[in-house]
Design a protein around this motif. Structure first.
Motif, PDB file in Angstrom:
ATOM      1  N   ASN A   1       0.799  -1.232   0.000  1.00 43.37           N
ATOM      2  CA  ASN A   1       0.000   0.000   0.000  1.00 43.37           C
ATOM      3  C   ASN A   1       0.828   1.276   0.000  1.00 43.37           C
ATOM      4  OD1 ASN A   1      -2.273  -1.515   0.022  1.00 43.37           O
ATOM      5  ND2 ASN A   1      -2.594  -1.369   2.220  1.00 43.37           N
TER       6      ASN A   1
ATOM      7  N   ARG B   1      -2.468   0.878 -13.658  1.00 50.61           N
ATOM      8  CA  ARG B   1      -1.653  -0.045 -12.869  1.00 50.61           C
ATOM      9  C   ARG B   1      -1.469  -1.355 -13.616  1.00 50.61           C
ATOM     10  NH1 ARG B   1      -4.641   0.649  -7.088  1.00 50.61           N
ATOM     11  NH2 ARG B   1      -3.981   2.766  -6.697  1.00 50.61           N
TER      12      ARG B   1
ATOM     13  N   GLY C   1      -7.069   2.589   4.567  1.00 52.81           N
ATOM     14  CA  GLY C   1      -5.652   2.853   4.341  1.00 52.81           C
ATOM     15  C   GLY C   1      -5.183   2.372   2.980  1.00 52.81           C
ATOM     16  N   GLU C   2      -5.984   1.491   2.339  1.00 51.42           N
ATOM     17  CA  GLU C   2      -5.599   0.988   1.015  1.00 51.42           C
ATOM     18  C   GLU C   2      -5.691   2.111  -0.012  1.00 51.42           C
ATOM     19  OE1 GLU C   2      -7.748  -2.480  -0.268  1.00 51.42           O
ATOM     20  OE2 GLU C   2      -7.896  -3.148   1.799  1.00 51.42           O
ATOM     21  N   PRO C   3      -4.662   2.243  -0.847  1.00 52.59           N
ATOM     22  CA  PRO C   3      -4.707   3.353  -1.816  1.00 52.59           C
ATOM     23  C   PRO C   3      -5.560   3.008  -3.040  1.00 52.59           C
ATOM     24  CG  PRO C   3      -2.641   2.178  -2.014  1.00 52.59           C
ATOM     25  CD  PRO C   3      -3.434   1.455  -0.970  1.00 52.59           C
ATOM     26  N   ILE C   4      -6.829   2.647  -2.805  1.00 53.54           N
ATOM     27  CA  ILE C   4      -7.644   2.298  -3.965  1.00 53.54           C
ATOM     28  C   ILE C   4      -8.021   3.572  -4.719  1.00 53.54           C
ATOM     29  CG2 ILE C   4      -8.526   0.148  -3.000  1.00 53.54           C
ATOM     30  CD1 ILE C   4     -11.162   1.580  -2.510  1.00 53.54           C
ATOM     31  N   ARG C   5      -8.177   3.389  -6.000  1.00 51.08           N
ATOM     32  CA  ARG C   5      -8.403   4.528  -6.881  1.00 51.08           C
ATOM     33  C   ARG C   5      -9.895   4.758  -7.034  1.00 51.08           C
ATOM     34  NH1 ARG C   5      -5.616   7.729  -9.259  1.00 51.08           N
ATOM     35  NH2 ARG C   5      -6.113   8.468 -11.319  1.00 51.08           N
TER      36      ARG C   5
ATOM     37  N   THR D   1      -9.932  13.877  -0.091  1.00 45.29           N
ATOM     38  CA  THR D   1      -8.493  14.114  -0.242  1.00 45.29           C
ATOM     39  C   THR D   1      -7.784  13.962   1.108  1.00 45.29           C
ATOM     40  OG1 THR D   1      -8.800  16.482   0.066  1.00 45.29           O
ATOM     41  CG2 THR D   1      -8.663  15.729  -2.192  1.00 45.29           C
TER      42      THR D   1
ATOM     43  N   ASP E   1      -7.182   7.271  -3.273  1.00 48.37           N
ATOM     44  CA  ASP E   1      -6.509   7.935  -4.384  1.00 48.37           C
ATOM     45  C   ASP E   1      -7.605   8.409  -5.354  1.00 48.37           C
ATOM     46  OD1 ASP E   1      -4.775   8.692  -6.308  1.00 48.37           O
ATOM     47  OD2 ASP E   1      -4.172   6.673  -6.889  1.00 48.37           O
ATOM     48  N   LEU E   2      -7.772   9.711  -5.468  1.00 48.88           N
ATOM     49  CA  LEU E   2      -8.912  10.241  -6.218  1.00 48.88           C
ATOM     50  C   LEU E   2      -8.566  10.517  -7.679  1.00 48.88           C
ATOM     51  CD1 LEU E   2     -10.366  12.837  -3.705  1.00 48.88           C
ATOM     52  CD2 LEU E   2     -11.000  10.473  -4.017  1.00 48.88           C
ATOM     53  N   VAL E   3      -9.477  10.114  -8.542  1.00 43.76           N
ATOM     54  CA  VAL E   3      -9.322  10.482  -9.956  1.00 43.76           C
ATOM     55  C   VAL E   3      -9.700  11.955 -10.070  1.00 43.76           C
ATOM     56  CG1 VAL E   3     -10.059   9.978 -12.310  1.00 43.76           C
ATOM     57  CG2 VAL E   3      -9.977   8.143 -10.632  1.00 43.76           C
ATOM     58  N   SER E   4      -8.908  12.699 -10.825  1.00 49.00           N
ATOM     59  CA  SER E   4      -9.158  14.135 -10.971  1.00 49.00           C
ATOM     60  C   SER E   4     -10.569  14.395 -11.517  1.00 49.00           C
ATOM     61  CB  SER E   4      -8.107  14.706 -11.920  1.00 49.00           C
ATOM     62  OG  SER E   4      -8.421  16.018 -12.249  1.00 49.00           O
TER      63      SER E   4
ATOM     64  N   ASP F   1     -10.765   1.823  -9.191  1.00 49.96           N
ATOM     65  CA  ASP F   1     -11.092   0.592  -8.463  1.00 49.96           C
ATOM     66  C   ASP F   1     -12.479   0.669  -7.833  1.00 49.96           C
ATOM     67  OD1 ASP F   1      -8.433  -0.268  -8.882  1.00 49.96           O
ATOM     68  OD2 ASP F   1      -7.779   0.953  -7.200  1.00 49.96           O
TER      69      ASP F   1
END
Lengths: 394, 340
Positions: A236, A277, B35-39, B90, B95-98, B141
């Motif tokens: 992560n 990714r 906490g996972e940086p999913i998009r 944010t 992880d945010l798509v613009s 994601d």
């Protein structure tokens, strides 16, 4: 009579001053009126040395978010911070050329004030946002003071509301509220951008490759869209890759089995936030013999004998005499490094490098402590295991 | 006596309680590790009626034309709330798509409606399949759907009540699972219940209470509370355990100069069984470290042929399963990699 006229005039002046403080001063050059600005780079902010850096950074982040919400494509901070040597960013032509940036956003924060006088409070943020072109010519300029006031004094008509607002006026809360509104107001004054060309922000990963440099040290590379941000996602976390040639991003990583067991992903992010990714599936084998609770020390006359057990009977390790069989894992190709120390806490020095699971320390006859490490053919080390005295099988 | 006197008092008291604006209701369902940086892509929000049908916002308030009392919102409540959601997310690990990328791609994929404001087919967006959005339209994601279930400013003569209701759902694109759902309704009042100090205030304060800034501030607070569980510092697990600690750290660069052919070795002693990383300034970030023995971590960095930096500090960081990070600057000094 004269007094009342004077009071009215005074009130009017105060009222006008208050109005002036609330509305932002905006100037927009003709070149930016039609929404021509589309991609922006927010430069590091300039600020009064008395201001807290954390607050300045928070306002910069809020401004970036608000500009994105307004429809602008904002260049990643990492690229701006890497290239710009000062808040004025004399290297802006490089940013413009490489990432097609139309406007450079400078934020000049003048003051962040907070006055709390028991019966009321007045908080304010004052600053100027300027968007300039590559030649530093101003295209948009917004000067604004965002303020809020509350407490009993300013809510004199609503006692309970005055008390509530006074209680809610903690430093963190009020700053967050105010900075969000300040950024919102600044961004709202910039002409909305024209519709975005989606191709401008598309990125793609063509391939990934892994090369072993040392036993556990690997070079991971991806071939992808140039001028982007490459990284590897491990547990992560984003580990940065560097663009070593046009469209080739690499980094070196010290890895073990526990890291590789989780999926390692390559990520490519466009400078403007879009990302793709790809799983890195070509990682080499990092298997090594597991020695956990399988290393024993026995008396062999005056000397100590180290034995590595490889099979389990009734859930207890026993001495097998042969190299690890298929019951646990195949360790027959691994080497064993034996370390010795006069005390349990070390220091341990390497005394032998053997392939046999049984080894007698003929060089030392007194009491000693031992640790054993298995090393795979590719040079991967296991965790060191203390040699303990075995319990005899009943 | 009381039969005559008390009868009108009871409903009046009930009305006061109802109008006092202290009846916020929040509900959260969290089904993943934030906490996972999913998009994540935040789709345009929609205002819906009681039946869940997309509705046009009712913005025709006379008071918004009265300067110094209120001003018209520059955007629809739905667009405003979407921005709030975007701002709050944010602050999470997501992880945010613009938004510009989301909007542009939706417009080019048949989700637009040029007659509407904002120009999207919100009905289609609300009922969209996250899998399709994240594979065909965007690279993500998960998808965030936002519904405004209530946005009202009600004037009752002696009291004004502003109310906001929002529903936010994050749905995984891979299996359609709801990762997070939160619903909220809250209100804010001005007038009799807030303690007017004079007769004129009884009349004026409810009118001032129609100010758009009050309802937008209420929405700000509401959305912030709704998305609080996604901010790692707010998770309840934190209260039951200590954050990870770093006891000691060092690197082997003698005199602060790195060799171009030998790896830099960084060691640290920290809480066992955690994820540990080290960084060199902000140039080389988050190189993973390996736990060699319980609580003993080692990491290596071998320079690439193009790497070069001057006087950069080295940091080690340890992170636990909740995403809490403890960072330490290595005291043995900054390092440089200089190429001739």
């Amino acid at each position: 009579m004269v007094l009342s006229v004077f009071r009215v005039l005074l009130l009017c002046c105060g009222f006008l001053l208050a109005l002036q403080g609330c509305s932002p001063k905006v100037s927009i050059a003709p070149a930016a009126e039609g929404g021509e600005l589309q991609t922006l780079a927010v430069l590091p902010p300039e600020y009064n040395a008395k201001l807290q850096r954390e607050k300045v950074e928070a306002i910069r982040d809020s401004l970036e978010t608000e500009l994105r919400n307004r429809g602008f494509v904002v260049l990643a901070d990492r690229l701006v911070d890497e290239l710009c040597s000062s808040p004025q960013c004399p290297e802006r032509s490089q940013l413009a050329e490489r990432y097609q940036v139309d406007g450079f956003v400078s934020l000049d924060l003048r003051s962040v004030s907070r006055a709390n006088f028991l019966a009321g409070y007045y908080n304010a943020i004052r600053g100027i946002m300027t968007i300039s072109d590559v030649n530093a010519t101003s295209l948009v300029s917004v000067e604004h003071t965002q303020s809020e006031r509350g407490g009993l004094l300013f809510h004199s008509g609503q006692v309970f509301q005055g008390l509530i607002s006074q209680v809610e006026n903690t430093e963190e809360k009020s700053f967050q509220r105010l900075s969000a509104k300040f950024a919102e107001t600044l961004a709202s004054k910039v002409p909305k951008p024209q519709a975005l060309e989606t191709n401008a922000v598309t990125v793609a990963i063509e391939s990934t490759s892994v090369k072993r440099i040392q036993p556990q040290l690997f070079e991971i590379c991806i071939d992808a869209t140039p001028n982007s941000l490459g990284s590897v996602l491990i547990n992560n976390r984003r580990s940065t890759l560097r663009e070593i040639a046009n469209g080739r991003y690499c980094g070196t990583f010290f890895l073990d089995r526990s890291i590789v067991e989780n999926h390692i992903m390559a990520e490519l992010r466009s400078p403007f936030g879009n990302a793709v990714r790809k799983e890195i599936s070509s990682l080499p084998e990092l298997e090594v013999c597991d020695l956990d609770n399988k290393v024993f020390v026995k008396k062999a006359g005056q000397n100590s004998r180290i034995e590595v057990a490889c099979t389990k009977v009734d859930k207890r390790p026993v001495i097998d005499g042969s190299l690890c069989g298929s019951n646990i894992q195949d360790c027959s190709k691994d080497k064993l490094f034996v370390f010795r120390s006069p005390t349990r806490l070390g220091p341990y020095l390497k005394v032998a490098e053997v392939r046999s699971p049984v080894w007698t320390d003929s060089a030392r006859s007194g009491k000693a402590f031992y640790q054993v490490v298995a090393v795979s053919p590719s040079g991967v080390w296991s965790l060191p295991e203390d040699a303990s005295e075995p319990k005899e099988k009943k | 006596m009381c039969r005559l006197g008390c009868a009108p008092v009871k409903p009046f008291l009930a009305l006061l309680l109802l109008l006092s604006g202290c009846v916020g209701k929040f509900k959260h369902e969290l089904g993943f590790n934030p906490g996972e940086p999913i998009r994540v892509a935040v789709l345009p929000a929609a205002q819906v009626d009681e039946k869940g049908q997309v509705m046009e916002p009712d913005n025709d308030y006379l008071i918004d034309n009265v300067a110094l009392i209120s001003a018209r919102l520059k955007e629809t409540p739905a667009a405003f709330v979407r921005n709030l959601v975007q701002n709050e997310l944010t602050k999470s690990g997501l992880d945010l798509v613009s938004p510009a990328v989301v909007d542009a791609n939706l417009s080019h994929s048949g989700y637009d409606d040029l007659k509407a404001n904002p120009p999207y087919n919100l009905e289609k967006i609300l009922n969209s399949d996250p899998k399709e959005i994240c594979s065909r339209v965007l690279s993500c994601d998960a998808v965030v759907y936002t519904k405004i279930t209530d946005w009202d400013r009600n004037y009752y003569g002696i009291q004004t009540v502003n109310s906001v209701g929002v529903e936010i759902t994050i749905v995984s694109a891979s299996d359609g699972r709801v990762l997070f759902r939160t619903t909220a309704s809250d209100s804010e009042s001005r007038g009799l219940t807030k303690g007017p100090t004079g007769i004129s205030d009884v009349v004026l304060e409810p009118i001032r209470g129609l100010d758009n800034e009050i309802i937008t501030d209420l929405a700000r607070r509401t959305v912030s509370k709704m998305l609080a569980p996604l901010k790692v510092e707010n998770r309840p697990e934190f209260l039951q355990s200590s954050p990870p600690a770093i006891y000691a750290s060092a690197h082997d660069a003698r005199g602060g100069t790195l060799s171009t052919s030998e790896p830099l070795i960084v060691v640290a002693s920290a809480t066992p069984k955690q994820d540990m990383f080290f960084s060199i300034g902000n140039i080389i970030e988050n190189i993973p470290m390996v736990e060699r023995d319980s609580g003993h971590y080692i990491g290596k960095y071998l320079p690439l042929s193009t790497d070069s930096f001057n006087d950069q500090p080295v940091y080690v960081a340890v992170t636990d399963q909740f995403g809490r990070v403890t960072k330490q600057k290595i005291g043995t000094g900054a390092i440089s990699l200089i190429r001739n």
